[in-house]
Design an enzyme around this catalytic site. Structure first.
Site, PDB file in Angstrom:
ATOM      1  N   GLU A 282       0.870  -1.171   0.000  1.00 28.39           N
ATOM      2  CA  GLU A 282       0.000   0.000   0.000  1.00 28.39           C
ATOM      3  C   GLU A 282       0.904   1.217   0.000  1.00 28.39           C
ATOM      4  O   GLU A 282       1.599   1.494   0.982  1.00 28.39           O
ATOM      5  CB  GLU A 282      -0.926  -0.020   1.224  1.00 28.39           C
ATOM      6  CG  GLU A 282      -2.086   0.969   1.116  1.00 28.39           C
ATOM      7  CD  GLU A 282      -1.728   2.355   1.606  1.00 28.39           C
ATOM      8  OE1 GLU A 282      -1.572   3.251   0.750  1.00 28.39           O
ATOM      9  OE2 GLU A 282      -1.611   2.536   2.812  1.00 28.39           O
TER      10      GLU A 282
ATOM     11  N   CYS B 104      -2.175   9.062   3.830  1.00 33.74           N
ATOM     12  CA  CYS B 104      -2.049   8.712   2.412  1.00 33.74           C
ATOM     13  C   CYS B 104      -3.348   8.926   1.657  1.00 33.74           C
ATOM     14  O   CYS B 104      -3.350   9.016   0.426  1.00 33.74           O
ATOM     15  CB  CYS B 104      -1.561   7.274   2.255  1.00 33.74           C
ATOM     16  SG  CYS B 104      -2.624   6.038   3.037  1.00 33.74           S
TER      17      CYS B 104
END
Length: 520
Positions: free
Chosen positions: A289, A327
């Site tokens: 990720e 993020c």
């Protein structure tokens, strides 16, 4: 890399300040304790059920800095490859037993972790705030999410299903899953506890064992988690935590032939390096990720008098929560031209009032990151961008001594090809750009190497689906942000990573599947 004397650090461990740290459940208690120490707090690894320093004579120590002050408050070992391998061996030994435990037993351990973390919620929030720079309020939210990680997977594994199919008159086939092995779990510095437990909880739930490595920038919550595993009575070796940097500790961990899989959250360049370093290890499960430069689309129908307040609030939250160090933050805001001027004005007013430095906005995580963000602000100024809020000047002029504080910055007139518009700044900086129509909005949104998340703000139900399904992003929020059901797939498209985690998707990461064929 710091120059703390290892002998002094070992002496601190022998004195064992863990109990004192564990009693510091308010900011005042924690800061008083930090200031009372003659030398920084020494954090240790957690291996085979014990808190311990690495045995290698070549171990060096890394200084950990409190972002709000710029002062060193802790040190941690940069664990060498030989000690990393020992932790992996302990995990492999534990795997033989842990992989055979019942789901009910594993569920009980996870539930116990959830309960203990809830009981010590404020302590974890306090140290997370100190270590990462985030506000205490934000830290509490992330501790709650860590609690949910353990709680969710403790029940998920009790209700798993499998698929069975009949080949007419020939055979019955069914899918059987088993734990995949020993995993390297590597988490970033922006949400240390939440993202580390997001990996540990499913890893244990599905019968795997782990060697986890937090970021060297924020290792305190991982250290406290080791203490919590002890208190919970988790069998030794099931989870091991090694502290250190990426090039030394992380590299040894992910490339070890004894590691069966890697779950990594962090920067795209590091993700690329992991793929390259493990390319020859085809069998390894990889879940990466990575970065994001996420768009927020504001359509004119979301700026009517009845909806304007919610639209501004959601866009601002997506931009500036946790100092923009998430993020999933929407750092590229695109606004329909007919309401562009109004949005910029109202958005700036809201952010100026609600996102106040040192009150509702914390410090950014490190001096290195502070300098990176300021570099982008200088670049924006050199390109004649308009600053509606924030600026290039250093509010402290002595950031290394007084903390890493950057006020929210709102920019317009930023060129489409500018690095300010294309790079992941990962800080309290947003750009606002007008779009002409729906097609143009989708084009601008997808004009990025990243594809992690997107936010769509509109009152048109058909557009919600139409635009949402065109977003090149793994997660799309419509008229909300950061809402998550833990069974949904988490991950991105394009250079935002590979693989998905959450519910069944985490099961895919941490298990191997075989199909059995039984004669009819």
């Amino acid at each position: 890399m710091g120059n703390t004397n290892p002998t002094d650090c070992k002496r601190q461990v022998l004195i064992d300040c863990a109990d004192t740290i564990w009693s510091c459940d308010t900011i005042d208690k924690a800061t008083t304790f930090i200031r009372s120490m003659d030398t920084p707090i020494c954090l240790s690894n957690y291996v085979s059920g014990e808190l311990q320093l690495p045995s290698s004579a070549s171990t060096t120590f890394i200084n950990s800095v409190e972002p709000k002050t710029g002062a060193i408050f802790a040190t941690l070992p940069c664990t060498q490859p030989s000690d990393v391998e020992e932790a992996i061996r302990q995990a492999r030994t534990a795997f033989k037993t842990w992989s055979k435990t019942t789901r009910v037993e594993r569920s009980g351990h996870l539930r116990r972790m959830s309960e203990l973390l809830r009981a010590h919620r404020e302590l974890f929030a306090v140290w997370e705030s100190i270590d990462q720079g985030k506000t205490l309020e934000r830290a509490r939210i992330e501790v709650d999410r860590a609690i949910s990680n353990f709680s969710y997977f403790s029940t998920y594994i009790l209700h798993e299903q499998t698929a069975a199919r009949m080949v007419d008159g020939v055979a019955l086939t069914y899918e059987h899953r088993s734990p995949a092995g020993v995993f390297a779990l590597i988490s970033p510095w922006n949400m240390p506890l939440y993202l580390l437990t997001w990996k540990i909880a499913p890893c244990l739930a599905f019968g795997c064992t782990a060697v986890a490595k937090p970021s060297e920038v924020t290792s305190m919550s991982a250290y406290l988690l080791g203490v919590l595993f002890q208190k919970a009575g988790l069998p030794g070796g099931v989870v091991n935590i090694v502290l250190g940097d990426g090039p030394t500790t992380g590299q040894a961990l992910v490339t070890s032939p004894l590691i069966d899989g890697v779950s990594f959250t962090g920067g795209t360049q590091t993700g690329i390096a992991i793929r390259q370093a493990t390319a020859h290890q085809i069998r390894k499960h990889l879940s990466l990720e990575l970065g994001g430069k996420n768009p927020t689309l504001v359509f004119a129908d979301s700026m009517t008098s009845s909806k304007r307040e919610a639209t501004i609030r959601i866009a601002a939250s997506a931009a500036f929560e946790n100092q923009g160090e998430i993020c999933l933050c929407g750092s590229r805001i695109y606004v329909e031209r007919s309401v562009y001027g109004e949005f910029v004005l109202k958005f700036t007013e809201h952010v100026r009032k609600k996102y106040v430095l040192r009150e509702t906005v914390g410090a950014v995580a490190s001096l290195q990151h502070y300098n990176k963000i300021r570099g982008y602000l200088r670049q924006a100024a050199s390109e004649n961008a308009t600053f509606h809020l924030g600026g290039v000047s250093d509010p402290q002029d002595k950031a290394g001594n007084q903390g890493y504080w950057i006020a929210p910055a709102i920019l317009t007139d930023v060129a489409r090809e500018s690095v300010v518009q294309t790079d992941e700044i990962f800080g309290p900086v947003v750009t606002i750009t007008p779009f002409e129509n729906e097609e143009h909005a989708v084009e601008l949104s997808n004009d990025s190497q990243y594809g992690l998340a997107a936010i769509v703000l509109t009152a048109d139900g058909a557009r919600m689906r139409r635009v949402g399904e065109q977003m090149e992003a793994g997660l799309v929020w419509v008229n909300c942000w950061l809402v998550r059901e833990l069974g949904t797939p988490f991950g991105g498209m394009k250079n935002s990573g590979t693989g998905r985690e959450g519910g069944d998707y985490s099961r895919d990461v941490f298990t191997v599947v075989r199909t059995l064929h039984l004669p009819a």
